[in-house]
Design an enzyme around this catalytic site. Sequence first.
Site, mmCIF file in Angstrom:
data_model
loop_
_atom_site.group_PDB
_atom_site.id
_atom_site.type_symbol
_atom_site.label_atom_id
_atom_site.label_comp_id
_atom_site.label_asym_id
_atom_site.label_seq_id
_atom_site.Cartn_x
_atom_site.Cartn_y
_atom_site.Cartn_z
ATOM 1 N N ASN A 74 59.677 60.724 42.508
ATOM 2 C CA ASN A 74 59.859 61.123 41.105
ATOM 3 C C ASN A 74 61.104 61.994 41.042
ATOM 4 O O ASN A 74 61.764 62.265 42.060
ATOM 5 C CB ASN A 74 58.604 61.854 40.600
ATOM 6 N N LYS A 75 61.436 62.437 39.856
ATOM 7 C CA LYS A 75 62.661 63.210 39.630
ATOM 8 C C LYS A 75 62.818 64.346 40.640
ATOM 9 O O LYS A 75 61.847 65.016 40.987
ATOM 10 C CB LYS A 75 62.620 63.751 38.193
ATOM 11 N N ASP A 133 58.598 57.155 39.749
ATOM 12 C CA ASP A 133 59.540 56.034 39.668
ATOM 13 C C ASP A 133 59.195 54.935 40.660
ATOM 14 O O ASP A 133 59.553 53.783 40.476
ATOM 15 C CB ASP A 133 60.968 56.526 39.910
ATOM 16 N N ARG A 181 70.179 50.850 38.725
ATOM 17 C CA ARG A 181 69.526 52.073 39.221
ATOM 18 C C ARG A 181 68.574 51.672 40.354
ATOM 19 O O ARG A 181 67.746 50.784 40.153
ATOM 20 C CB ARG A 181 68.770 52.811 38.101
ATOM 21 N N GLN A 193 66.157 66.478 31.359
ATOM 22 C CA GLN A 193 65.227 65.603 30.615
ATOM 23 C C GLN A 193 64.009 66.375 30.120
ATOM 24 O O GLN A 193 63.417 66.017 29.106
ATOM 25 C CB GLN A 193 64.744 64.445 31.508
ATOM 26 N N ARG A 208 66.078 55.555 29.912
ATOM 27 C CA ARG A 208 65.747 56.005 31.259
ATOM 28 C C ARG A 208 64.229 56.136 31.340
ATOM 29 O O ARG A 208 63.537 55.933 30.352
ATOM 30 C CB ARG A 208 66.498 57.295 31.651
ATOM 31 N N GLY A 209 63.750 56.457 32.537
ATOM 32 C CA GLY A 209 62.300 56.465 32.745
ATOM 33 C C GLY A 209 61.896 55.097 33.286
ATOM 34 O O GLY A 209 62.337 54.064 32.767
ATOM 35 N N ALA A 210 61.058 55.105 34.330
ATOM 36 C CA ALA A 210 60.775 53.870 35.064
ATOM 37 C C ALA A 210 60.249 52.720 34.190
ATOM 38 O O ALA A 210 60.814 51.618 34.203
ATOM 39 C CB ALA A 210 59.818 54.179 36.212
#
Length: 368
Positions: free
Chosen positions: A257-258, A247, A94, A206, A54-56
């Site tokens: 972002n998150k 992201d 995603r 996370q 995960r993570g862009a």
Amino acid sequence: MKIKGKHYHTIWLKKDDPQTVQVIDQRKIPFQFEVFNLRTVDDTYFAIKEMVVRGAPLIGITAAFGMYLALLNTKQKNLEEHLQKTADYLKSSRPTAVNLAFAIDEMLEFILKEKENPQLIQETLEKVHSFKEKEIHYSEKIGEYGLQIIEEIYAKKQDTVNILTHCNAGWLACIDWGTATAPIYKAHRKGIPVHVWVDETRPRNQGARLTAYELGEEGVQHTVIADNTGGHLMQHGKVDLVLVGSDRTTVTGDVANKIGTYLKALAARDNGIPFYAALPSSTFDWKMENGLAEIPVEERGTEEVAEIEGWTGTKIRRVRLIPENSPVANYGFDVTPARLVTGLITERGVCKANKKSILKLFPEKIQL
Ligand code: MRU
């Protein structure tokens, strides 16, 4: 960066087996260290969707490897049709991070352009590796430019610089260094005293699981806090800087972002605290102007909110948190409007969160 003293990237090709891509299984960190194998496009889709990775930046590189795996498993006859389908399939894993579509489109274009090349497989692999190296370089440059911001705060304060971060925009979200964490690692290595407030980042935690883990492995002082604590800390002068990843950032400077990032930006603005987003050029959406209206915000399974996962001492276990019949909503990301963003830290330098300033750093994107 390091795990138990050993240097890792988050993704690599298995030694002596060019048909297998390996990643760190991030669903298990910090409790267990396991490597997860990707041999097919379906494995790749699963790993991105289920957040093994995960993570862009990392999901972009994983998808690039996925296109390579697709090529390995395709008959020359149906190449174009098969790869187009694969690209659409991987993109659907995603929706929010633009790095995913960016990497897939680049790979597709490259493979189709080179399709008659007898060295196609080898050159595709080299392309993926050059992508990967570029992301590492971007992170490292972000670290250098972001370090200057931390240094300025330290020069005035002459005491520990307290940085609040949200989610994991660390090396685990990238290949190495991270985006939001890169300046922190650079500062730490330079001997500047830094302390990081780590938002736990419900529902998947996370921050509590991944950011706390990697800061700990690097010996960076940090404290995990419940998600709603940041505002209180800011009101009491305990945060000097908010540093997050992204992201997708529009060409006008709106930062996705998150989920929860926006609330931190609001609190930072109310308390006069600088709020920076750190991102490589692969996270900009050069065609998008209005983040709130246009950025697709992922909605994930309700079990992520209704349950929580932890370590019993011997195994990872999930337990229910809420009443059996309560409805749940699970939005993965939010958009912080550009007006709340002090600046963007990129591999080419720091700019204001507006179109003019962003395009001044990336003039070649003007015609897009
Ligand atoms: O849902 P995740 O864990 O993929 O979300 C990750 C983030 O929101 C990160 O902050 C973002 O991808 C930037 S990573 C350098």
